[in-house]
Enzyme design. Structure first.
Site, mmCIF file in Angstrom:
data_model
loop_
_atom_site.group_PDB
_atom_site.id
_atom_site.type_symbol
_atom_site.label_atom_id
_atom_site.label_comp_id
_atom_site.label_asym_id
_atom_site.label_seq_id
_atom_site.Cartn_x
_atom_site.Cartn_y
_atom_site.Cartn_z
ATOM 1 N N ALA A 46 42.795 2.786 -83.338
ATOM 2 C CA ALA A 46 41.835 3.888 -83.191
ATOM 3 C C ALA A 46 42.547 5.189 -82.846
ATOM 4 O O ALA A 46 43.441 5.220 -82.000
ATOM 5 C CB ALA A 46 40.825 3.559 -82.103
ATOM 6 N N ALA A 70 40.847 -4.762 -72.426
ATOM 7 C CA ALA A 70 40.276 -3.449 -72.110
ATOM 8 C C ALA A 70 41.423 -2.450 -72.139
ATOM 9 O O ALA A 70 41.883 -1.959 -71.117
ATOM 10 C CB ALA A 70 39.590 -3.459 -70.750
ATOM 11 N N GLY A 72 41.395 0.488 -73.774
ATOM 12 C CA GLY A 72 40.846 1.825 -73.535
ATOM 13 C C GLY A 72 41.273 2.841 -74.578
ATOM 14 O O GLY A 72 41.469 4.020 -74.265
ATOM 15 N N ASN A 99 40.909 4.003 -88.287
ATOM 16 C CA ASN A 99 39.851 3.805 -87.301
ATOM 17 C C ASN A 99 39.673 5.100 -86.516
ATOM 18 O O ASN A 99 40.622 5.620 -85.921
ATOM 19 C CB ASN A 99 40.231 2.630 -86.398
ATOM 20 C CG ASN A 99 39.117 2.241 -85.443
ATOM 21 O OD1 ASN A 99 38.777 2.986 -84.532
ATOM 22 N ND2 ASN A 99 38.547 1.068 -85.646
ATOM 23 N N CYS A 130 33.527 0.452 -79.491
ATOM 24 C CA CYS A 130 34.517 0.069 -78.480
ATOM 25 C C CYS A 130 33.817 -0.108 -77.145
ATOM 26 O O CYS A 130 33.205 0.836 -76.636
ATOM 27 C CB CYS A 130 35.621 1.105 -78.339
ATOM 28 S SG CYS A 130 36.774 0.628 -77.036
ATOM 29 N N GLY A 265 42.354 -10.290 -86.243
ATOM 30 C CA GLY A 265 42.612 -9.541 -85.016
ATOM 31 C C GLY A 265 43.548 -10.257 -84.073
ATOM 32 O O GLY A 265 44.766 -10.254 -84.236
ATOM 33 N N THR A 266 42.945 -10.913 -83.095
ATOM 34 C CA THR A 266 43.686 -11.545 -82.004
ATOM 35 C C THR A 266 44.808 -12.470 -82.467
ATOM 36 O O THR A 266 45.851 -12.556 -81.816
ATOM 37 C CB THR A 266 42.687 -12.336 -81.134
ATOM 38 O OG1 THR A 266 41.683 -11.419 -80.708
ATOM 39 C CG2 THR A 266 43.345 -12.944 -79.922
#
Lengths: 304, 257
Positions: A46, A70, A72, A99, A130, A265-266
């Site tokens: 992002a 998280a 951020g 993104n 988010c 993703g993960t």
């Protein structure tokens, strides 16, 4: 014959596999491991107007078959992404999905306007989901009217198709999907993470400094499949599906439910070679299913 | 270069209470340096999901073996401790930047200060420093005697002192208490352990050159996920560092600790 290519608004994909935003940085780390040109696309981290340093640590915690994060939205900011990260990625033959994140409509519009002019950015992914930032993000992702208006404004300035990343943290995700479609979205990416918590066993206090984090990984896959399935029935724009993809069967599942492509993703953290491995394994899976081209399985769950 | 390899367990034993020493064999050993770490997937299943970052305790390039020393403190390390000789383990590494062994010259003295499970990476460091003709002094802090390990191994390499919080072994208190009494003469210090210890050392040896190995919860281990971020001190080029790929070893004064 390429049995894996997929055409979507703005995106000519060699195959339907791409790393999900936030799990791949801007590609530099994974480029040490394999040729990024192998990927269908890359969803970069992002980007916000100004650099963001993100949340305090600990930022991640493991959960059963998943993890909470998280971070951020830590990122170097629009200027640096435009001047350094995107030009660096030009050496690879791979479309970039940028993104776009922000706290206000103006932020989103500013990032979208500028980043959509980069030659290798072929689509935007509007991050209205988010869960880990105080302002913006999720507020745009939970109110259909606000979401629709944001998409309209971003569409007005973007030079490339706009996909909207939906949050699963809503009562009715179909309503959100329909709202962004009416707003002019060219596609949907789903799902972002689910808000969760993990507590320290000794103290009973939240383990993540931000208190809550976004749950991802194989644990969330059934929810993601259900949501893709529901949204596919009610919208006409394509879906890029994601949420806990860990093996080639998961790719098939997402596409069967209605996704035209799949993001990982993960699992990039668990097995950094997961994306090229899935791409290599897909043809054999298609043989097993008696399918010539992967397109044939898109939405097959819905067929009579 | 970072590689993923299925390495074979050649030894595994409990060397102190809940502390395991495991030796693995494979090609990526050839690339390892002291202070680096490996990211281990403890199971091929999806639970536990994430890899475990574990520091490299010793490197035996001639036999393609390396050793890790880890504390069993959760489900992942518990699964790891069950591995038998001959089992294969998915290892990603070597990762990060280790201790600069050339920061101290032949004939000079290095002070190695470790706390608990921060002690292991100092072992390979000490071996390589001694090979270079550097004198090493080891000062290690543990909670109790039953958590202590590698006394014989370190004693062979140099003066070695143990400190326990409860006084059950060696000096009672913290490593900094002992260092205040010992007043060792040294040129460079290297340290790995809990943050309060690293903080205390940094202020105690403000005018000395020193290197600290930091620890943080990690996701990917290769710098992509931004989980293990630390802020830097004023005046540094960047506002933050990633412990996994910029570190885990940093020169004293770089990272805000």
């Amino acid at each position: 014959m390429n049995r894996l290519d997929i055409q979507l608004p703005g995106l000519d994909l060699k195959n339907p596999i791409m790393p999900a935003s936030g799990c791949f940085g801007f590609g530099r780390e994974f480029a040490q491991l394999y040729d990024l040109s192998k990927l269908g696309a890359i969803m970069i981290k992002a980007t916000t107007v100004k650099p963001r340093l993100g949340n305090p640590t600990p930022r991640v915690a493991e959960t059963p078959a998943g993890m909470l994060n998280a971070i951020g939205l830590q990122n170097p900011g629009l200027e640096k992404v435009m001047a350094e990260e995107l030009p660096w990625l030009e050496r690879y033959d791979v479309p970039i999905i940028a993104n776009v994140a922000g706290s206000t409509t103006e932020d989103y519009v500013e990032v979208a306007r500028r980043i959509s002019t980069a030659p290798n950015v072929k689509a935007l992914e509007l991050n209205i989901s988010c869960p880990n930032v105080k302002q913006g993000g999720i507020t745009f992702g939970t109110d259909p009217v606000v979401a629709r208006e944001l998409v309209e404004q971003v569409k007005a300035v973007s030079k490339v198709p706009v996909y909207v990343k939906l949050s699963p943290n809503v009562t009715n995700i179909v309503e959100m999907a329909q709202a962004v479609e009416i707003g002019g979205a060219d596609g949907i990416t789903m799902i972002n993470t689910l808000i969760g918590m993990r507590l320290d066993e000794k103290t009973g206090k939240p383990l993540i400094a931000n208190v809550t984090g976004g749950l991802s990984g194989p644990a969330v896959k059934p929810i993601a499949i259900r949501m893709v399935y529901e949204v596919y029935k009610e919208v006409d724009i394509p879906i890029i599906g994601m949420g806990g993809v860990s093996c080639v069967q998961d790719v098939i599942d997402f596409m069967s439910a209605g996704a035209s492509a799949v993001a990982v993703g993960t699992m990039n953290f668990v097995d950094p070679f997961i994306c090229p491995k899935l791409i290599d394994e897909l043809p054999a899976k298609l043989d097993e299913l008696g399918v010539k081209h992967i397109k044939e399985i898109i939405g097959r769950s819905h067929r009579p | 270069m970072i590689q993923q390899e299925r390495m074979t367990v050649v030894r595994q034993r409990e060397i102190a209470k809940n502390i395991f020493e495991m030796t693995l064999q494979g090609q990526i050993v050839q690339e390892m340096t002291p202070g680096q770490f490996v990211h281990i997937r403890v199971s091929n299943l999806l639970d536990p999901l994430l890899r475990r970052p574990i520091s490299i305790a010793s490197i035996q390039k001639d036999s393609n073996e390396f050793t890790v020393i880890y504390r069993v403190q959760g489900r992942g390390t518990n699964v790891l401790s069950q591995k038998q000789i001959g089992d294969e383990v998915d290892v990603l590494g070597p990762l990060g930047n280790g201790f600069p062994v050339d920061a101290v010259q032949e004939g000079q003295t290095a002070l190695l200060v470790g706390g608990g499970i921060g002690v292991p990476p100092l072992y390979e460091l000490s071996k390589q420093l001694n090979d270079r003709g550097v004198r090493t002094i080891h000062v290690f802090g543990f909670q109790t005697e039953e958590a202590c390990f590698y006394e014989e191994e370190f004693t062979k390499l140099g003066e070695t002192y143990y400190v326990t919080n409860d006084g059950s072994k060696g000096f009672k208190g913290f490593v900094t208490d002992l260092l205040n009494e010992l007043k060792p003469d040294f040129d460079v210090f290297y340290s790995c352990g809990p943050l309060p210890m690293l903080r205390a050392l940094s202020s105690m040896y403000e005018n000395k050159k020193g290197y600290l190995s930091l620890e943080e919860r990690m996701g990917c281990g290769i710098g992509a996920c931004f989980a293990c971020i630390c802020r830097t001190e004023e005046g540094q080029e960047k506002d933050y560092v990633k412990i996994c790929s910029d570190g885990p070893v940093f020169e004293k004064g770089v990272v805000k600790i």
